[in-house]
Design an enzyme around this catalytic site. Structure first.
Site, PDB file in Angstrom:
ATOM      1  N   SER A 160     -10.032  -0.531   6.926  1.00  0.00           N
ATOM      2  CA  SER A 160      -9.435  -0.417   5.597  1.00  0.00           C
ATOM      3  C   SER A 160      -8.721  -1.653   5.063  1.00  0.00           C
ATOM      4  O   SER A 160      -8.342  -1.672   3.901  1.00  0.00           O
ATOM      5  CB  SER A 160      -8.480   0.768   5.557  1.00  0.00           C
ATOM      6  OG  SER A 160      -9.227   1.941   5.442  1.00  0.00           O
ATOM      7  N   LYS A 171       0.859  -1.188   0.000  1.00  0.00           N
ATOM      8  CA  LYS A 171       0.000   0.000   0.000  1.00  0.00           C
ATOM      9  C   LYS A 171       0.893   1.235   0.000  1.00  0.00           C
ATOM     10  O   LYS A 171       1.937   1.244   0.668  1.00  0.00           O
ATOM     11  CB  LYS A 171      -0.894  -0.039   1.252  1.00  0.00           C
ATOM     12  CG  LYS A 171      -1.916   1.088   1.354  1.00  0.00           C
ATOM     13  CD  LYS A 171      -2.819   0.914   2.584  1.00  0.00           C
ATOM     14  CE  LYS A 171      -3.862   2.009   2.689  1.00  0.00           C
ATOM     15  NZ  LYS A 171      -4.761   1.822   3.870  1.00  0.00           N
ATOM     16  N   SER A 193      -9.795   2.001   2.810  1.00  0.00           N
ATOM     17  CA  SER A 193      -8.858   2.752   1.990  1.00  0.00           C
ATOM     18  C   SER A 193      -7.859   1.879   1.238  1.00  0.00           C
ATOM     19  O   SER A 193      -7.282   2.343   0.256  1.00  0.00           O
ATOM     20  CB  SER A 193      -8.090   3.745   2.863  1.00  0.00           C
ATOM     21  OG  SER A 193      -7.292   3.066   3.813  1.00  0.00           O
TER      22      SER A 193
HETATM   23  N1  GLN Z   1     -13.469   4.177   6.218  1.00  0.00           N
HETATM   24  C1  GLN Z   1     -12.823   4.538   7.431  1.00  0.00           C
HETATM   25  C2  GLN Z   1     -12.394   5.986   7.378  1.00  0.00           C
HETATM   26  O1  GLN Z   1     -12.639   6.586   6.402  1.00  0.00           O
HETATM   27  C3  GLN Z   1     -11.650   3.638   7.719  1.00  0.00           C
HETATM   28  C4  GLN Z   1     -10.432   3.998   6.974  1.00  0.00           C
HETATM   29  C5  GLN Z   1      -9.230   3.197   7.399  1.00  0.00           C
HETATM   30  O2  GLN Z   1      -9.334   2.164   8.036  1.00  0.00           O
HETATM   31  N2  GLN Z   1      -8.065   3.716   7.065  1.00  0.00           N
HETATM   32  O3  GLN Z   1     -11.833   6.513   8.281  1.00  0.00           O
END
Ligand code: GLN
Length: 492
Positions: free
Chosen positions: A178, A79, A154
Site C-alpha cells: 500500500s 494517511k 490503500s
Molecule cells: N492490496 C493489498 C490488500 O488489499 C495491500 C493493502 C495494504 O498494503 N494495506 O490487502
C-alpha cells in the site's frame, strides 16, 4: 512566491533556514492549493487549516529562537490511519467516521517533535484493504495523472496529494504494497521499511504481522528526510526494533552502483498479466542501472505462485481478529435502536463496515475457525516461512532484488475488478511483507497513456539506507521523478 510547491524537501529546508519564506507562508500556500485543486482530486478526508497555521506559527517562532531542525515548519499529510489527537481518524470507514483519537500515533508525535506541520488526513481504502482507494467510505480519490483513473491503494490519498502538489510529502502504511503500489501508480518514490523499523503504535491495525509505515514523496532524497523522522524504537510497540537509526539523508551517497549486484527473478518477468509497457519500462530502468555500474544477476524465486494465496489467508485472518473490537459498544459506529446485544453487534458491523472489509472478516474468521485452522492458517504460516527462506537464499547471491512494483499501471475508476483479479495485482508486493523485508518503488517512465510505471527494489533486512541510496543514484542520472502531472502545474 507562487511556486513553493515545486521545491524539494531539501530546497524547502534551505529556504526556511535562509528566511526566503516562512512556514506560515509555505503552509498558507499549500492550504490555498488544497482549497482550489483538491475538489478535483478528492484526496483529503480532513483539512486541518487552523491546526496547520498554529503549528506553522510555532515553527516560525522556534526558528526565530534558533531552535529549528532540518524539518521544522515543513508541511506533511498523514494517511487517515494514523491516530491524531483531537482530529478525526477514520481509516476510510463509516465505522470510524465519528472517531476523534485521544492520542497521537508515535509517527505523528515524532513528526510534531521534529516541527512538521499537519495539513490534514488523507483518503485510503477502508481499513487499508484494497488497491484502488475506491473502498473508502468517502468515495474514490482521483489519480492526478488522469482523473478518471485510481491513484492506487490503500495509501491512494497519500500518493495523490504528493503527485498533485497538495503536500510536499506524506506518510503511508504498507501491509501488502500500500505504499509502493500507489507510489508506482502516481509516479512517486515510496519506501516500505523493514518490519519493526517504524513504530506501529497508534496506527489502526489491519494485519499486525505485516503492517509497516513509511514515507511517500517525489524522490528518494525527500523520502530520506521523512524516514529520519519516522524510524526508531518505540517502547509502546513491542514489535519495534531496538536498533540504532541511520541518518538516511547523510547516507544518500553511501552506496555506490559500481558492482552492485541486482537480482532479476526469472519467475517475476513471466507472470501472466504483466503489462508489456510496464515490463519494457522496468527493463529499461535496469539497463540504466547497469550502465551506471550495477551487475544484473538472474535468480530464482521459486515460491512466487504461493504469494497471493498465502497473503490472502494470513492478512484476512489477522484482520478478522483486529477488527473484532468494532462491536458498536466501545467506540465507533453504533446501530440505532438495537433490540438486544446480538442485534447491536450484527447491525453495527453490517452497517459500519463496507463490502470488502466484510469479505475479509468472513475469510479470516473461516481460516481461523477450529475445523480449518490447521488446514489453512497454520499451513499458510509454514508457506510464509518458505517464502522468507527463498528471499534469504537469493540475498546470498545479490545485494538487492528488482521487480515491477505492480503488473499494470493505474486502473480506470470503477473498472469493477472482481476481488480475485484485484488480489492478483498484489503479486509483486505482498511477499515482501510476508518476509518482513524493506522495499522501495521509484518512477521509471510511462505507458502509452502517459500513466506512470514503477520499479521496485527489494533489500535485505535493515537495508533502507542502501535502497534509498541506490534510487538516489538512479535519480541523479534520470528525471522521471521530477515530472509533474498537469494538475500539479496549476496555480492556486
Ligand atoms: N492490496 C493489498 C490488500 O488489499 C495491500 C493493502 C495494504 O498494503 N494495506 O490487502
Amino acid at each position: 512566491m507562487t511556486d513553493l510547491h515545486r521545491l524539494s524537501i531539501r530546497e524547502i529546508s534551505e529556504g526556511l533556514a535562509a528566511a526566503k519564506f516562512s512556514s506560515r507562508e509555505l503552509t498558507e500556500h499549500y492550504l490555498k492549493r488544497i482549497a482550489k485543486i483538491d475538489p478535483q482530486v478528492r484526496s483529503y478526508v480532513t483539512v486541518t487549516n487552523e491546526v496547520a497555521l498554529a503549528q506553522a506559527d510555532a515553527a516560525d517562532a522556534l526558528r526565530q529562537a534558533g531552535q529549528a531542525t532540518a524539518l521544522t515548519g515543513i508541511p506533511v499529510a498523514h494517511k487517515d490511519i494514523f491516530c491524531t489527537q483531537g482530529i478525526k481518524t477514520s481509516a476510510g470507514s463509516k465505522m470510524l467516521d465519528n472517531f476523534i483519537s485521544p492520542y497521537d500515533a508515535t509517527v505523528v508525535a515524532q513528526g510534531k517533535n521534529a516541527g512538521l506541520v499537519t495539513l490534514g488526513k488523507v483518503n485510503m481504502d477502508e481499513f487499508a484493504m484494497g488497491s484502488t482507494s475506491e473502498s473508502s467510505f468517502y468515495g474514490a480519490t482521483k489519480n492526478p495523472w488522469a482523473l478518471d483513473h485510481v491513484p492506487g491503494g490503500s495509501s491512494g490519498g497519500s500518493a495523490a496529494v504528493v503527485a498533485a502538489d497538495l503536500a510536499p510529502f506524506a506518510t503511508g502504511t504498507d501491509t501488502g504494497g500500500s505504499i509502493r503500489q500507489p507510489a508506482s501508480f502516481c509516479g512517486l518514490t515510496g519506501l516500505k521499511p523493514t518490519y519493526g523499523r517504524v513504530s506501529r503504535y497508534g496506527i489502526i491495525a489491519y494485519a499486525s504481522s505485516l503492517d509497516q509505515a513509511g514515507p511517500m514523496a517525489r524522490s528518494a532524497e525527500d523520502c530520506a528526510y521523512l524516514m529520519n523522522v519516522m524510524a526508531g524504537h518505540d517502547a509502546k510497540d513491542s514489535t519495534s526494533m531496538d536498533k540504532a537509526v541511520e541518518d538516511y539523508v547523510a547516507n544518500l551517497n553511501a552506496t555506490t552502483l559500481k558492482g552492485l549486484r541486482i537480482g532479476i527473478p526469472k519467475q517475476y518477468f513471466n507472470v501472466a498479466g504483466l503489462d508489456a509497457a510496464v515490463k519494457a519500462r522496468v527493463e529499461e530502468s535496469l539497463k540504466k542501472l547497469e550502465e551506471l555500474g550495477a551487475v544484473l544477476v538472474e535468480i530464482d524465486l521459486n515460491m512466487t505462485e504461493s504469494y497471493v494465496p498465502t497473503y490472502y489467508l494470513i492478512a484476512p485472518a489477522e484482520a478478522s481478529s483486529n477488527l473484532s473490537r468494532y462491536d458498536g459498544v466501545r467506540y465507533g459506529y453504533r446501530a440505532e435502536n438495537p433490540q438486544d446485544i446480538l442485534d447491536l453487534y450484527k447491525r453495527s458491523r453490517s452497517e459500519g463496515f463496507g463490502a470488502e472489509v466484510q469479505r475479509r472478516i468472513l475469510i479470516g474468521t473461516y481460516a481461523l475457525s477450529a475445523g480449518y485452522y490447521d488446514a489453512y492458517y497454520v499451513k499458510a504460516q509454514k508457506v510464509r516461512r518458505l517464502i522468507q527462506q527463498d528471499f534469504l537464499k537469493a540475498f546470498e547471491q545479490v545485494d538487492v532484488i528488482a521487480a515491477p512494483t505492480a503488473p499494470t499501471t493505474a486502473y480506470k475508476i470503477g473498472a469493477s475488478l472482481d476481488p480475485v483479479e484485484m488480489y492478483l495485482g498484489d503479486i509483486y508486493t505482498i511477499a515482501v511483507n510476508l518476509a518482513g523485508l524493506p522495499a522501495i518503488s521509484a518512477p521509471v517512465g510511462f505507458d502509452q497513456d502517459h500513466l506512470p510505471v514503477g520499479l521496485q527494489l527489494i533489500g535485505n533486512y535493515w537495508s533502507e539506507s542502501q535502497l534509498l541510496s541506490v534510487v538516489h543514484q538512479y535519480q541523479q542520472a534520470t528525471n522521471w521523478h521530477t515530472q509533474r502531472a498537469a494538475i500539479a502545474e496549476e496555480n492556486a
